[in-house]
Design a protein around this motif. Structure first.
Motif, PDB file in Angstrom:
ATOM      1  N   SER A  47       0.752  -1.274  -0.330  1.00 56.02           N
ATOM      2  CA  SER A  47       0.094   0.107  -0.112  1.00 56.02           C
ATOM      3  C   SER A  47       1.069   1.234   0.019  1.00 56.02           C
ATOM      4  CB  SER A  47      -0.943  -0.032   1.148  1.00 56.02           C
ATOM      5  OG  SER A  47      -1.780  -1.220   1.276  1.00 56.02           O
ATOM      6  N   ALA A  48       1.919   1.223   0.713  1.00 55.26           N
ATOM      7  CA  ALA A  48       2.785   2.503   0.731  1.00 55.26           C
ATOM      8  C   ALA A  48       3.322   2.795  -0.480  1.00 55.26           C
ATOM      9  CB  ALA A  48       3.772   2.372   1.988  1.00 55.26           C
ATOM     10  N   HIS A  49       3.998   1.886  -1.088  1.00 48.86           N
ATOM     11  CA  HIS A  49       4.636   2.082  -2.205  1.00 48.86           C
ATOM     12  C   HIS A  49       3.643   2.369  -3.356  1.00 48.86           C
ATOM     13  CE1 HIS A  49       4.653  -1.348  -4.910  1.00 48.86           C
ATOM     14  NE2 HIS A  49       4.804  -2.201  -3.915  1.00 48.86           N
ATOM     15  N   SER A  50       2.488   1.766  -3.466  1.00 49.51           N
ATOM     16  CA  SER A  50       1.323   2.026  -4.502  1.00 49.51           C
ATOM     17  C   SER A  50       1.002   3.390  -4.434  1.00 49.51           C
ATOM     18  CB  SER A  50       0.471   1.278  -4.180  1.00 49.51           C
ATOM     19  OG  SER A  50       0.693  -0.030  -4.544  1.00 49.51           O
ATOM     20  N   LEU A  51       0.808   4.171  -2.994  1.00 49.54           N
ATOM     21  CA  LEU A  51       0.478   5.557  -3.018  1.00 49.54           C
ATOM     22  C   LEU A  51       1.578   6.469  -2.816  1.00 49.54           C
ATOM     23  CD1 LEU A  51      -2.577   5.064  -0.936  1.00 49.54           C
ATOM     24  CD2 LEU A  51      -2.339   4.846  -3.525  1.00 49.54           C
TER      25      LEU A  51
ATOM     26  N   PHE C  20       2.874  14.404 -18.845  1.00 49.51           N
ATOM     27  CA  PHE C  20       2.473  13.589 -17.627  1.00 49.51           C
ATOM     28  C   PHE C  20       3.341  12.335 -17.762  1.00 49.51           C
ATOM     29  CE2 PHE C  20      -0.623  12.320 -14.259  1.00 49.51           C
ATOM     30  CZ  PHE C  20      -0.442  11.035 -13.941  1.00 49.51           C
ATOM     31  N   CYS C  21       2.909  11.820 -19.077  1.00 46.04           N
ATOM     32  CA  CYS C  21       3.461  10.421 -19.467  1.00 46.04           C
ATOM     33  C   CYS C  21       5.009  10.509 -19.542  1.00 46.04           C
ATOM     34  CB  CYS C  21       3.038   9.926 -20.757  1.00 46.04           C
ATOM     35  SG  CYS C  21       1.208   9.895 -20.926  1.00 46.04           S
ATOM     36  N   THR C  22       5.755  11.334 -20.043  1.00 39.93           N
ATOM     37  CA  THR C  22       6.993  11.588 -20.348  1.00 39.93           C
ATOM     38  C   THR C  22       7.706  11.887 -18.604  1.00 39.93           C
ATOM     39  OG1 THR C  22       6.941  12.935 -22.041  1.00 39.93           O
ATOM     40  CG2 THR C  22       8.892  13.035 -21.120  1.00 39.93           C
ATOM     41  N   LEU C  23       6.890  12.603 -17.835  1.00 38.88           N
ATOM     42  CA  LEU C  23       7.368  12.655 -16.505  1.00 38.88           C
ATOM     43  C   LEU C  23       7.227  11.345 -15.610  1.00 38.88           C
ATOM     44  CD1 LEU C  23       8.568  14.705 -14.396  1.00 38.88           C
ATOM     45  CD2 LEU C  23       6.088  15.215 -13.967  1.00 38.88           C
ATOM     46  N   ALA C  24       6.411  10.645 -15.821  1.00 36.00           N
ATOM     47  CA  ALA C  24       6.192   9.266 -15.113  1.00 36.00           C
ATOM     48  C   ALA C  24       7.103   8.458 -15.425  1.00 36.00           C
ATOM     49  CB  ALA C  24       4.745   8.874 -15.409  1.00 36.00           C
ATOM     50  N   ASP C  96       6.050  -2.630 -13.205  1.00 41.97           N
ATOM     51  CA  ASP C  96       5.621  -2.451 -12.092  1.00 41.97           C
ATOM     52  C   ASP C  96       5.922  -1.020 -11.447  1.00 41.97           C
ATOM     53  OD1 ASP C  96       7.319  -4.173  -9.549  1.00 41.97           O
ATOM     54  OD2 ASP C  96       8.047  -3.640 -11.731  1.00 41.97           O
ATOM     55  N   ARG C  97       7.267  -0.564 -11.624  1.00 44.97           N
ATOM     56  CA  ARG C  97       7.786   0.611 -11.019  1.00 44.97           C
ATOM     57  C   ARG C  97       7.321   1.626 -11.919  1.00 44.97           C
ATOM     58  NH1 ARG C  97      13.659  -0.198  -8.858  1.00 44.97           N
ATOM     59  NH2 ARG C  97      13.628  -2.265  -9.189  1.00 44.97           N
ATOM     60  N   VAL C  98       6.971   1.476 -13.106  1.00 39.24           N
ATOM     61  CA  VAL C  98       6.291   2.650 -13.863  1.00 39.24           C
ATOM     62  C   VAL C  98       4.709   2.789 -13.671  1.00 39.24           C
ATOM     63  CG1 VAL C  98       5.828   3.238 -16.249  1.00 39.24           C
ATOM     64  CG2 VAL C  98       7.844   2.058 -16.092  1.00 39.24           C
ATOM     65  N   ILE C  99       4.216   1.620 -13.346  1.00 40.04           N
ATOM     66  CA  ILE C  99       2.736   1.745 -12.851  1.00 40.04           C
ATOM     67  C   ILE C  99       2.692   2.558 -11.611  1.00 40.04           C
ATOM     68  CG2 ILE C  99       0.781   0.313 -11.988  1.00 40.04           C
ATOM     69  CD1 ILE C  99       1.567  -1.463 -14.103  1.00 40.04           C
ATOM     70  N   ASP C 100       3.723   2.160 -10.791  1.00 37.28           N
ATOM     71  CA  ASP C 100       3.828   2.712  -9.271  1.00 37.28           C
ATOM     72  C   ASP C 100       3.961   4.252  -9.412  1.00 37.28           C
ATOM     73  OD1 ASP C 100       5.628   0.770  -7.214  1.00 37.28           O
ATOM     74  OD2 ASP C 100       3.498   0.693  -7.498  1.00 37.28           O
ATOM     75  N   GLU C 101       4.903   4.771 -10.639  1.00 40.15           N
ATOM     76  CA  GLU C 101       4.894   6.249 -10.927  1.00 40.15           C
ATOM     77  C   GLU C 101       3.672   6.698 -11.270  1.00 40.15           C
ATOM     78  OE1 GLU C 101       8.285   7.097  -9.187  1.00 40.15           O
ATOM     79  OE2 GLU C 101       6.931   8.438 -10.036  1.00 40.15           O
ATOM     80  N   VAL C 102       3.157   6.222 -12.317  1.00 41.16           N
ATOM     81  CA  VAL C 102       1.932   6.739 -12.882  1.00 41.16           C
ATOM     82  C   VAL C 102       0.570   6.701 -11.677  1.00 41.16           C
ATOM     83  CG1 VAL C 102       0.031   6.455 -14.745  1.00 41.16           C
ATOM     84  CG2 VAL C 102       2.322   5.911 -15.236  1.00 41.16           C
ATOM     85  N   ARG C 103       0.643   5.977 -10.928  1.00 37.32           N
ATOM     86  CA  ARG C 103      -0.290   6.025  -9.662  1.00 37.32           C
ATOM     87  C   ARG C 103      -0.147   7.238  -8.810  1.00 37.32           C
ATOM     88  NH1 ARG C 103       0.732   1.380  -6.992  1.00 37.32           N
ATOM     89  NH2 ARG C 103       0.077  -0.288  -8.532  1.00 37.32           N
ATOM     90  N   ALA C 104       1.298   6.967  -8.574  1.00 36.80           N
ATOM     91  CA  ALA C 104       1.674   8.390  -7.560  1.00 36.80           C
ATOM     92  C   ALA C 104       1.462   9.593  -8.164  1.00 36.80           C
ATOM     93  CB  ALA C 104       3.100   8.411  -7.125  1.00 36.80           C
TER      94      ALA C 104
END
Lengths: 282, 651, 191
Positions: A47-51, C20-24, C96-104
């Motif tokens: 959860s933490a790294h997801s947000l 946005f995409c480029t930054l992510a 997965d890390r890209v997805i994390d970035e996009v989410r954040a």
């Protein structure tokens, strides 16, 4: 024998009580001294790294800080906690900017010589001692020597670099250790396939599908039980299974090898009694 | 008395899997004259050949018959082995019981065995009557002709010249350099094309062994390998190059402008012109079809402007005759015309150009001096679409093959465009990106990552004009959607096709072209630089589309074949040739036109027909043509043929 | 971005989504442009089927600046971060890390999309617990989630079983130094 800062993680005192108990029992028998990190906090899991990357880092960095203040290496039984803590540790080691910020924020000095280990690694380090201690015990037990499928889950060996000790697709540490203690670990293809993790509550259907496949693969490989090293893996494998296939924590199997009397109590804590699910021995 | 050895090869299971070799050996061994008969697993192997030699010595054989695969594969092998054992090589004969027996009758083993026996017995009969023959040799001319002055011809000429032999390098344009001179920079190094080409062009022009003949073509050629007679025609330039200083005044003063071929129509040149600034030789020619004087008798401004008075409207073509031993065909390639691509605008949309035209836009000496501008209005294009596979890999409508160089040059184009127009956006539509050479994959990634070229996977469906934009309709299979781009400029990577005039040249030289007009090689894998016709070698894109490294390699290979040929100065001739029985010959002369190799001559004085031993290939056509049976082939006499037929018929 | 006939008009790529995409992509430090869609990640992703989109497809959307679709894809919230894509990718791209970035980034810029609302809720509740207690209290987390997602009856039996095995303590364990924890949250961005 060995002194470690024990970082149990949130599940240990709740859904993974038998893991905690078996860990402590085995370590006590071997003379490994576990000091529970005082006032440890949750690692944030997924959860933490997801947000928020910052919160994820800070949470684990705080725990590392606590261990550092005690001057101890950390031992982590849960794969997710291990993954997040190791990630924070590597960031502290490799990123001087972030290190400076976190050290200031949390009030400690990072030391690259103090390590973070998953419980599996610590046990492997003490393998010789384990073998010796196990040698004196009688082998007769319904659990000892069983054919097992070692399930590591996705976070102990991934991403690349998080675990320098293990192969990412076919890790062998757990199997080697269990083999030395008389078990028969089998080679199978789902050792690191994700069970669905934190989706369990919201998309239990996805987890169920994944879990059923993992159990089926273990069966096909000829296993009588699956062995885990992570509370969430264990919980998912037990709670989302369509069957009643036995799932053990690896420390429980170590306990059996050491002839510990309290193993009976651990079986009762499982959602699926693992011993009852084992096939009769010929 | 002939002591014949028969060796029946198993060829692994190829022969032995169908034919009962033991039985064959048994039967054949019964023939009179067969002193020794045996089978062996692989006759062509080292131990097989050793067996042959040892048995010849041991059993004192004076002739051998080897029943195995095709003579085209191993006749040489066995004849050499026999020779080393002391036999005349023509006492060694092969019988093909593989391609002509076991491989084609694999379902009828018994019949195949019978056939093999008879084939061998027939050849045994032939061999009984074989005489010792000696192959001759003939002197050859050690000069080479290289047709085409692009990078492949230049390289081949230099390699042969450096080997110490004279070379005639013939180029139909007024300068050497070919397509490479039109390029701006070359992949993957981004070397400036002229910078790496011109040193070689200069080297060629100055080399003591090279006769550089530009503005020339092959008028006629006859003869054969080692001895070709060529007529080269130097077209009239209407400028006396011996007087011309290359000052350029004539070009400056010429009032007549026509589209420049070198610039692919993007600019105009004068009627008197040098094709490009680095031309070698740097001398102008007058294009008769555009010149005002030649069209209506007026003007002559160039003549007035020329200080040394080098203009010569009366200049005639020149014919140069030469004798050469080998010919290298290095005539290069062309691009499928944009006009052929109906769905991409039929050539009617001004901002749709081909790859070579884009090279000219990029080139510092090009029509826009290296500024990328679109043809329609000269504006700097901000959205440029590159379309790969325009006409290639399209068996239904255009060409089925892959043109090999386009993926790389498109990546190069996109990258260079981005260098010139940093705020521009290049898109590339592709099916695959083929980057098989050294450093090529890395180059492509550089274009994609560093220059942010957007690669879209899908073939473009349609290109059309809308206002001042060029609309491109395509697909991106990777995201699963159709896409549309309103482009400022579209560059089509059109298919590489044969050069203009390839068919005419092939007819002239009497060499083969494949179905697409590229010159055919003798064997696609093992003999890529030799034509099927002896004495002709191939280099560069004339044989098939390829990039510069492969072209240089191939040119060197062709040159090395020429050097091989020239090394001894003599060419072995056939031993099994025709002979004339002068008693019987009635000098009717029918054999002369029958011979495809021009090896028969009628000696009118002595009233007999003669065979030129150095030209005769032993094909036997003259034997059948002769009504008097005055002609026979050595070691294939009518008597021999008759005995063979009797064996085959089973008598 | 789509024209009326449903074609995606690339030459009108709006600067905002592209940025946005480029930054992510930049912040994820993953070499996204190297993806050649070999599908290795797709085959190993545990949630791709459930999400209806594979990791490499997701990357393609980002690469082309098709932000809205990326944000609306279920993969954004179903990705569990197992890392299989990253270790199998021949170009070493950890999607997965890209997805994390996009989410954040989507949280930061308040461009949160609605797919799999409940999983986002789960994460938010999880973090809220940590902020409050320093540790996660499974019982109240599960209850809050079920209530708020209106999923009242699912896993009731499981919960019961665990409760009676004393695997779901009634009361939360609490960190003493909760102030430090709160500070930690306030310094980082949290939604």
């Amino acid at each position: 024998m060995g002194q470690y800062g024990y970082y149990p993680g949130c599940s240990i005192s709740s859904s993974a009580r038998e893991y905690d108990r078996s860990t402590r029992a085995v370590c006590a028998t071997l003379g490994i001294h576990l000091t529970e990190l005082p006032d440890w906090n949750c690692c944030g899991a997924s959860s933490a790294h997801s947000l928020s990357k910052d919160i994820d880092l800070a949470l684990s960095a705080r725990n590392i800080g606590i261990a550092h203040r005690l001057g101890l290496d950390m031992v982590v039984p849960c794969a997710a906690c291990y993954n997040r803590t190791m990630h924070a540790w590597q960031t502290l080691r490799d990123d001087p900017e972030k290190r400076a910020v976190l050290q200031a924020q949390l009030g400690f000095d990072f030391r690259a010589d103090l390590q973070v280990y998953h419980l599996l690694q610590v046990m492997e380090q003490h393998l010789a001692h384990l073998k010796e201690a196990a040698a004196h015990r009688l082998p007769e037990d319904g659990v000892r020597g069983r054919r097992v499928a070692c399930y590591y889950g996705c976070l102990i060996t991934r991403p690349r670099g998080i675990n320098p000790h293990e192969d990412m697709e076919y890790p062998e540490g757990m199997g080697r250790m269990l083999a030395e203690l008389g078990y028969q670990p089998l080679r199978w293809s789902f050792a690191t396939e994700c069970c669905g993790a934190a989706l369990s509550l919201v998309r239990g259907d996805v987890v169920r599908e994944r879990v059923d496949r993992i159990i089926a693969a273990a069966r096909e490989a000829g296993a009588e039980a699956v062995v885990t090293a992570c509370p969430l893996c264990q919980l998912n494998l037990e709670s989302r299974q369509s069957d009643r296939f036995p799932v053990f924590y690896f420390t429980e199997l170590l306990g059996v090898a050491l002839g510990l009397p309290e193993t009976e109590k651990w079986w009762r804590l499982h959602l699926i009694n693992p011993v009852k699910g084992l096939p009769q021995r010929a | 008395m002939k002591r014949i050895g028969v060796f029946v090869c198993h060829c692994g299971m190829n022969i032995a899997g169908v034919i009962d070799v033991q039985r064959v050996v048994e039967e054949v061994g019964k023939s009179p004259g067969v002193t020794h008969a045996q089978d062996y697993v692989y006759m062509c192997s080292d131990p097989g050949q050793a067996l042959l030699r040892d048995t010849i010595a041991e059993k004192q054989l004076n002739a051998v018959v080897i029943a195995a695969c095709s003579p085209s594969l191993h006749e040489g092998t066995f004849r050499t082995a026999a020779m080393r054992a002391g036999l005349n090589p023509y006492q060694c004969e092969m019988v093909n019981i593989r391609e002509q027996c076991s491989w084609v009758h694999s379902a009828q083993k018994d019949a195949a065995t019978e056939k093999a026996i008879r084939l061998i017995q027939a050849t045994v009969e032939k061999v009984k009557q074989n005489v010792d023959l000696r192959a001759g040799s003939m002197p050859i001319s050690r000069k080479a002709l290289v047709i085409g002055g692009g990078i492949s011809g230049i390289q081949a000429a230099l390699d042969i010249a450096e080997g110490g032999y004279e070379v005639f390098l013939v180029e139909r344009q007024s300068s050497i350099g070919g397509r490479m001179a039109q390029l701006s920079e070359t992949f993957p190094t981004l070397d400036c094309a002229q910078c790496i080409l011109t040193p070689r062009m200069v080297q060629v022009s100055k080399h003591p062994n090279i006769h550089l003949m530009v503005y020339s073509e092959v008028e006629a050629i006859s003869g054969h390998i080692g001895s070709f007679r060529v007529r080269l025609r130097r077209k009239p330039a209407y400028v006396d190059w011996s007087k011309c200083t290359g000052c350029g005044e004539c070009t400056a003063k010429c009032p007549r402008l026509v589209p420049s071929e070198f610039d692919r129509g993007l600019s105009r040149r004068k009627a008197i012109y040098t094709p490009f600034p680095q031309a070698v030789p740097n001398k102008p020619v007058i294009d008769r079809d555009s010149c005002i004087y030649f069209r209506n008798g007026k003007c002559r401004l160039c003549e007035k402007a020329c200080p040394p008075g080098a203009i010569d409207f009366e200049q005639q073509e020149e014919i140069i005759e030469a004798e050469v031993g080998a010919v290298v065909v290095a005539t290069g390639y062309d691009l499928l015309p944009v006009e052929r691509l109906a769905e991409y605008g039929c050539g009617k949309v001004p901002d749709v150009i081909d790859g070579l035209a884009f090279e000219r836009l990029l080139s510092a000496s090009g029509p826009t001096l290296g500024d990328v501008r679109r043809p329609s209005d000269g504006k700097v294009p901000k959205e440029v679409v590159f379309v790969q596979c325009a006409g290639s890999r399209d068996p239904e409508k255009y060409l089925p093959y892959c043109s090999k160089i386009c993926c790389m040059y498109t990546a190069k184009h996109a990258l260079l465009y981005k260098h010139r127009v940093p705020e521009g956006q290049p898109y590339v539509f592709y099916i695959d990106v083929r980057t098989a050479g050294k450093g090529y994959e890395e180059f492509y990634h550089r274009a994609e990552e560093e220059e942010e070229v957007v690669y879209l996977r899908g073939k473009v469906s349609k290109i059309f004009r809308d206002g001042d934009k060029t609309i491109v309709w395509g697909t991106d299979t990777l995201s699963g959607r159709n896409v549309e781009i309103a482009a400022d400029l579209v560059v089509l990577a059109t298919a590489v096709v044969h050069a203009e005039g390839a068919h005419e040249l092939a007819n002239q030289l009497k060499i083969q072209l494949d179905a697409h007009g590229f010159f055919s090689e003798a064997h696609p894998k093992l003999r890529p630089v030799e034509s099927i016709t002896a004495g002709f070698f191939l280099a560069g894109c004339a044989q098939a589309p390829k990039d510069i490294p492969d072209t240089i390699a191939q040119a060197g290979c062709a040159a090395s074949k020429v050097l091989d040929l020239f090394a001894s100065g003599r060419l072995p001739t056939q031993a099994q040739i025709a002979v004339v029985d002068e008693e019987r010959c009635a000098a009717c002369g029918l054999c002369v036109p029958a011979c495809p190799y021009e090896a028969r001559i009628l000696d009118e004085e002595r009233n007999v027909a003669e065979v030129d031993g150095s030209l005769c290939q032993g094909c036997g056509l003259c034997v059948t043509a002769c009504p008097n049976k005055a002609c026979e082939l050595k070691n294939l006499t009518p008597a021999q043929v008759n005995s063979m037929v009797e064996q085959l018929a089973g008598r | 971005m789509k024209t009326t006939s449903g074609i995606t008009d690339l030459s009108q790529r709006r600067p905002d989504p592209l940025d946005f995409c480029t930054l992510a992509i930049q912040q994820s430090r993953q070499p996204v442009s190297r993806c050649y869609h070999c599908q290795r990640c797709a085959g190993g992703c545990p949630v791709a089927e459930a999400a209806g989109i594979t990791p490499e497809r997701f990357l393609r959307l980002l690469h082309l600046g098709l932000l809205d679709e990326a944000l609306e894809s279920s993969l954004l919230w179903l990705c569990v971060g197992c890392g299989a894509c990253g270790i199998r990718c021949p170009n070493d791209i950890s999607t997965d890390r890209v997805i994390d970035e996009v989410r954040a980034l989507s949280i930061e810029r308040k461009q949160i999309a609605s797919a799999v609302k409940d999983q986002r809720l789960f994460h938010r509740l999880f973090l809220r617990q940590i902020r409050l207690f320093g540790r996660v209290h499974e019982l109240s987390l599960a209850m809050a989630l079920k209530l708020l997602s209106k999923n009242w009856f699912s896993d009731l039996l499981l919960g019961q079983k665990m409760f009676f095995k004393r695997k779901l303590p009634l009361l939360p364990h609490r960190v003493k130094d909760r102030r430090a924890i709160r500070e930690l949250f306030d310094k980082g961005s949290d939604r």
